[in-house]
Design a protein around this motif. Structure first.
Motif, mmCIF file in Angstrom:
data_model
loop_
_atom_site.group_PDB
_atom_site.id
_atom_site.type_symbol
_atom_site.label_atom_id
_atom_site.label_comp_id
_atom_site.label_asym_id
_atom_site.label_seq_id
_atom_site.Cartn_x
_atom_site.Cartn_y
_atom_site.Cartn_z
ATOM 1 N N LYS A 127 0.849 -1.191 0.000
ATOM 2 C CA LYS A 127 0.000 0.000 0.000
ATOM 3 C C LYS A 127 0.886 1.243 0.000
ATOM 4 N N VAL A 128 0.594 2.155 -0.922
ATOM 5 C CA VAL A 128 1.398 3.362 -1.089
ATOM 6 C C VAL A 128 0.494 4.589 -1.065
ATOM 7 N N LEU A 129 0.952 5.630 -0.383
ATOM 8 C CA LEU A 129 0.256 6.917 -0.368
ATOM 9 C C LEU A 129 1.133 7.956 -1.046
ATOM 10 N N ASP A 130 0.573 8.621 -2.049
ATOM 11 C CA ASP A 130 1.259 9.689 -2.781
ATOM 12 C C ASP A 130 0.647 11.020 -2.343
ATOM 13 N N VAL A 131 1.278 11.665 -1.358
ATOM 14 C CA VAL A 131 0.742 12.902 -0.765
ATOM 15 C C VAL A 131 1.045 14.084 -1.695
ATOM 16 N N GLY A 132 0.033 14.909 -1.926
ATOM 17 C CA GLY A 132 0.228 16.026 -2.839
ATOM 18 C C GLY A 132 0.602 15.525 -4.218
ATOM 19 N N GLY A 133 0.004 14.410 -4.607
ATOM 20 C CA GLY A 133 0.415 13.698 -5.818
ATOM 21 C C GLY A 133 0.050 14.376 -7.116
ATOM 22 N N GLY A 134 -0.789 15.414 -7.057
ATOM 23 C CA GLY A 134 -1.082 16.222 -8.229
ATOM 24 C C GLY A 134 -1.537 15.401 -9.421
ATOM 25 N N THR A 135 -0.784 15.511 -10.510
ATOM 26 C CA THR A 135 -1.197 14.857 -11.756
ATOM 27 C C THR A 135 -0.735 13.406 -11.845
ATOM 28 N N GLY A 136 -0.181 12.862 -10.775
ATOM 29 C CA GLY A 136 -0.051 11.415 -10.656
ATOM 30 C C GLY A 136 1.162 10.761 -11.274
ATOM 31 N N ASP A 137 2.232 11.502 -11.515
ATOM 32 C CA ASP A 137 3.423 10.892 -12.115
ATOM 33 C C ASP A 137 3.968 9.738 -11.270
ATOM 34 N N LEU A 138 4.056 9.945 -9.953
ATOM 35 C CA LEU A 138 4.554 8.873 -9.089
ATOM 36 C C LEU A 138 3.497 7.775 -8.897
ATOM 37 N N SER A 139 2.252 8.184 -8.769
ATOM 38 C CA SER A 139 1.183 7.209 -8.528
ATOM 39 C C SER A 139 1.105 6.171 -9.634
ATOM 40 N N PHE A 152 -6.285 8.780 7.261
ATOM 41 C CA PHE A 152 -6.036 7.349 7.076
ATOM 42 C C PHE A 152 -5.676 6.714 8.408
ATOM 43 N N PRO A 153 -5.824 5.391 8.518
ATOM 44 C CA PRO A 153 -5.539 4.720 9.789
ATOM 45 C C PRO A 153 -4.059 4.770 10.158
ATOM 46 N N ASP A 154 -3.776 4.579 11.437
ATOM 47 C CA ASP A 154 -2.394 4.445 11.899
ATOM 48 C C ASP A 154 -1.760 3.199 11.272
ATOM 49 N N ASN A 155 -0.449 3.271 11.040
ATOM 50 C CA ASN A 155 0.331 2.085 10.636
ATOM 51 C C ASN A 155 -0.278 1.362 9.432
ATOM 52 N N TYR A 170 4.241 10.146 9.432
ATOM 53 C CA TYR A 170 4.821 9.146 10.341
ATOM 54 C C TYR A 170 3.720 8.263 10.940
ATOM 55 N N ARG A 171 2.619 8.880 11.318
ATOM 56 C CA ARG A 171 1.525 8.142 11.951
ATOM 57 C C ARG A 171 0.938 7.083 11.027
ATOM 58 N N VAL A 172 0.752 7.418 9.749
ATOM 59 C CA VAL A 172 0.058 6.485 8.849
ATOM 60 C C VAL A 172 0.996 5.428 8.257
ATOM 61 N N LEU A 173 2.306 5.601 8.432
ATOM 62 C CA LEU A 173 3.252 4.593 7.953
ATOM 63 C C LEU A 173 3.274 3.373 8.879
ATOM 64 N N LYS A 174 3.420 2.196 8.287
ATOM 65 C CA LYS A 174 3.636 0.991 9.078
ATOM 66 C C LYS A 174 5.039 1.009 9.680
ATOM 67 N N PRO A 175 5.249 0.335 10.794
ATOM 68 C CA PRO A 175 6.623 0.112 11.249
ATOM 69 C C PRO A 175 7.426 -0.582 10.149
ATOM 70 N N GLY A 176 8.589 -0.044 9.850
ATOM 71 C CA GLY A 176 9.375 -0.529 8.724
ATOM 72 C C GLY A 176 9.078 0.204 7.430
ATOM 73 N N GLY A 177 8.044 1.069 7.458
ATOM 74 C CA GLY A 177 7.667 1.822 6.274
ATOM 75 C C GLY A 177 8.635 2.949 5.960
ATOM 76 N N ARG A 178 8.540 3.451 4.751
ATOM 77 C CA ARG A 178 9.520 4.403 4.237
ATOM 78 C C ARG A 178 8.835 5.685 3.769
ATOM 79 N N ILE A 179 9.441 6.829 4.079
ATOM 80 C CA ILE A 179 9.005 8.115 3.559
ATOM 81 C C ILE A 179 9.992 8.581 2.497
ATOM 82 N N LEU A 180 9.462 9.165 1.426
ATOM 83 C CA LEU A 180 10.275 9.722 0.352
ATOM 84 C C LEU A 180 9.810 11.152 0.095
ATOM 85 N N ILE A 181 10.714 12.103 0.243
ATOM 86 C CA ILE A 181 10.391 13.509 -0.002
ATOM 87 C C ILE A 181 11.255 14.007 -1.155
ATOM 88 N N LEU A 182 10.638 14.261 -2.281
ATOM 89 C CA LEU A 182 11.328 14.834 -3.435
ATOM 90 C C LEU A 182 10.944 16.304 -3.508
#
Length: 251
Positions: A66-78, A129-132, A157-169
């Motif tokens: 499961k992936v969340l694309d925050v501020g994903g706009g026109t969806g290039d990453l999605s 969205f739910p925690d973790n 941080y709250r919505v990521l699972k333990p072991g989950g990864r954040i990517l900020i471009l």
């Protein structure tokens, strides 16, 4: 005594009330939404596609996640995440701006991405969205427009699972003075003209150039991520630091 809702923040180089910034940013993206992809290609000479490909390569995303694309706009990453996670996985493209979300949904559906992408209008500071829940959360060229960046990082941080990864471009600070000067000349002289010609809006692109300069440096953003709870935070400079990818984990 100043009321909490009237606390000051920056909108580009201007100082505005925090309660007013969201509306001003919304006006910018309402104005540029229909020309957003074209302007991205013109502004970066297409290099934004390489930056985004590197982001995907650093995501560690796998089939069924499961992936969340925050501020994903026109969806290039999605759309890239959608191909990786497959029908067993799930991608949510979220954006606070309805115009950008509409453009993203239209574009991805026209490309045939209908099975595993959902669209949610959401504020990065208060993700609904739910925690973790997510294996990976990306936020690409969005964080600098968020009023309370610390709140957004805590929300992610709250919505990521333990072991989950954040990517900020995000746009960042060039390493060399020469590149910095050339970049400034381009940003404040050429970019508004392009915006006027292509999108019929020079002021929005003047704001975008200013917002980049007001965004935290690479090391400052790294410290903000650590303070939000992320571990193993690293960043990678692209194009001499004009853009940086920050990566961190929730343990």
């Amino acid at each position: 005594m100043q009321h909490k809702n009237d606390e000051q923040t920056h909108f580009g180089y201007k100082t505005v009330n925090k309660s007013h910034k969201r509306e001003l940013v919304a006006d910018v993206f309402d104005s540029v939404a229909t020309k957003y992809d074209l302007m991205n290609d013109l502004m970066s000479l297409g290099i934004h596609r390489v930056w985004k490909a590197n982001t995907i390569a650093n995501s560690g995303v796998r089939k069924g996640q499961k992936v969340l694309d925050v501020g994903g706009g026109t969806g290039d990453l999605s759309q890239k995440f959608s191909k990786i996670v497959g029908v067993e996985g799930k991608v949510i493209l979220s954006d606070i701006n309805q115009s950008m979300l509409k453009e993203g949904r239209k574009k991805l559906r026209n490309l045939g991405f209908i099975n595993n992408i959902s669209y949610v209008q959401a504020d990065a500071e208060h993700l609904p969205f739910p925690d973790n829940y997510f294996d990976c959360v990306s936020i690409s060229f969005c964080l600098r427009n968020v009023t309370n960046k610390e709140a957004a990082l805590r929300s992610i941080y709250r919505v990521l699972k333990p072991g989950g990864r954040i990517l900020i471009l995000e746009f960042s600070k060039p390493n060399s003075q020469l590149i910095s000067k050339l970049y400034d000349t381009y940003s404040f002289n050429v970019l508004p003209i392009l915006g006027k010609i292509i999108a019929g809006d020079s002021e929005s692109y003047k704001y975008l150039a200013e917002s980049i300069r007001m965004h935290p440096s690479q090391d400052e953003l790294k410290q903000m991520m650590l303070q939000a709870g992320f571990d193993e935070v690293k960043y990678y400079n692209y194009t001499d630091g004009i853009v940086a990818l920050h990566k961190g984990f929730k343990f």
